[in-house]
Enzyme design. Structure first.
Site, PDB file in Angstrom:
ATOM      1  CG  MET A 171      -2.260  -1.099   1.145  1.00 51.33           C
ATOM      2  SD  MET A 171      -3.026  -0.935  -0.398  1.00 51.33           S
ATOM      3  CE  MET A 171      -4.036  -2.503  -0.242  1.00 51.33           C
TER       4      MET A 171
ATOM      5  CE1 TYR B 267      -1.581   2.572  14.292  1.00 54.50           C
ATOM      6  CE2 TYR B 267      -1.883   3.580  16.178  1.00 54.50           C
ATOM      7  CZ  TYR B 267      -2.308   2.842  15.153  1.00 54.50           C
ATOM      8  OH  TYR B 267      -3.447   1.959  15.251  1.00 54.50           O
TER       9      TYR B 267
ATOM     10  N   GLY C   9      -9.204   0.024  20.942  1.00 53.78           N
ATOM     11  CA  GLY C   9      -8.343   0.368  21.944  1.00 53.78           C
ATOM     12  C   GLY C   9      -6.938  -0.661  21.673  1.00 53.78           C
TER      13      GLY C   9
ATOM     14  CG  ASN D 183      -7.485  -4.313   9.560  1.00 51.28           C
ATOM     15  OD1 ASN D 183      -7.466  -4.042  10.729  1.00 51.28           O
ATOM     16  ND2 ASN D 183      -6.331  -5.474   9.314  1.00 51.28           N
TER      17      ASN D 183
ATOM     18  CG  ASP E 186       1.354 -12.573  17.450  1.00 47.71           C
ATOM     19  OD1 ASP E 186       0.802 -12.876  18.684  1.00 47.71           O
ATOM     20  OD2 ASP E 186       1.249 -13.407  16.601  1.00 47.71           O
TER      21      ASP E 186
ATOM     22  CB  ILE F 195      -1.570  -0.345  10.207  1.00 44.29           C
ATOM     23  CG1 ILE F 195      -1.115  -1.482  11.065  1.00 44.29           C
ATOM     24  CG2 ILE F 195      -2.694   0.222  10.519  1.00 44.29           C
ATOM     25  CD1 ILE F 195      -1.056  -1.449  12.620  1.00 44.29           C
TER      26      ILE F 195
ATOM     27  CB  THR G 216      -1.863   7.507  10.015  1.00 38.30           C
ATOM     28  OG1 THR G 216      -1.799   6.558  11.307  1.00 38.30           O
ATOM     29  CG2 THR G 216      -0.283   7.735   9.525  1.00 38.30           C
ATOM     30  CE  LYS G 217      -4.925   3.438  12.883  1.00 34.50           C
ATOM     31  NZ  LYS G 217      -5.723   2.621  11.770  1.00 34.50           N
TER      32      LYS G 217
END
Length: 288
Positions: free
Chosen positions: A93, A183, A216, A119, A221, A121, A186-187
């Protein structure tokens, strides 16, 4: 006495409404049978669990991620679990052409789309920002801009099926915490852009809805490896998070929160900022 009774009744009604809200809407999993779904970031973690839930319901699935050999194993498992169809396409991506290529492939394979689950990332260090602007720019392409590309490409076919775009976001797109600057950026971008898209699609009387899923800490993993040694926060199961994501899209909810604290974190974050920040920092361990 009369005052106490009124307070009791009011409290009971409030508690009942809160319980109803937290339970959320439900649906019959049979309604997913034969549905055409594209799931990104589906080689591991939440995306993989979304694929398995859909497979059990008899859906038709296209999954994508970077590692084709891992996707192949997920597809095989989906077929044994009851998927009507399951195929995969490896994609990166961060490459400008791959997001639209994946949507085009899914539409060709499935004859259209009912749900687009965004979904995926990109990897990002769990650490204080070190000034690496190039990494942040790269992550914006993976975690944000590619979502826009895929959504825009999918909208025409979703219009035909009265479908849904499901955006997997984070409580970190609602409030700031340490060690996740790129991160978090981006959210916040995802929540802002797709929140705007919800308004615009409604104003155009579009058949397409957008569901934003605010998550949350989930026990994937990759997430557990990052936060180990930094925080003692409870992580919640990826399988349940995946089911909540599917529920959001099928019931066409504009926004869902999982687990429970994600909702209250966003609700109270601006009430007592000094204490909020003390609490947030108290969850993390850092030695300068």
């Amino acid at each position: 006495m009369r005052r106490s009774l009124k307070l009791f009744v009011l409290g009971s009604i409030t508690a009942a409404l809160l319980a109803l809200y937290l339970r959320g809407p439900t649906f019959n999993a049979e309604s997913l049978k034969g549905s055409r779904v594209l799931v990104t970031g589906a080689s591991t973690g939440i995306g993989e669990q979304v694929a398995y839930h859909l497979a059990k319901a008899g859906a038709q699935i296209v999954i994508t991620a970077r590692r084709g050999n891992v996707l192949e194993q997920v597809v095989k498992k989906c077929m044994t679990m009851g998927a009507q169809k399951a195929v995969y396409i490896p994609a990166d991506m961060s490459e400008a052409s791959d997001p639209e290529k994946v949507v085009r492939f899914a539409v060709e394979q499935l004859g259209g789309l009912d749900y687009l689950v965004l979904n995926h990332i990109g990897p990002s260090p769990f650490a204080m920002w070190d000034g690496d602007v190039e990494h942040t720019r790269w992550l914006m392409q993976v975690n944000f801009l590619s979502y826009l590309q895929m959504a825009w490409k999918a909208i025409p076919t979703l219009e035909q099926s009265k479908g849904s775009i499901i955006v997997v976001s984070s409580v970190l797109g609602k409030m700031c915490t340490p060690f996740v600057g790129p991160y978090t950026a981006t959210k916040f971008a995802l929540n802002g852009f797709f929140g705007t898209m919800q308004h615009e699609l409604a104003m155009k009387k579009s058949n397409v809805t957008v569901s934003i899923c605010i998550l949350g800490l989930i026990d994937t993993d990759s997430a557990m490896e990052k936060v180990r040694g930094y925080t003692n926060m409870t992580a919640y199961p990826a399988s349940e998070a995946a089911w909540q994501i599917i529920t959001a899209g099928v019931t066409r909810q504009p926004e869902i929160f999982y687990p429970w604290y994600a909702y209250y974190s966003g609700l109270f974050k601006d009430w007592f900022p000094f204490f909020r920040d003390m609490v947030i920092r108290g969850f993390y361990h850092y030695e300068p």
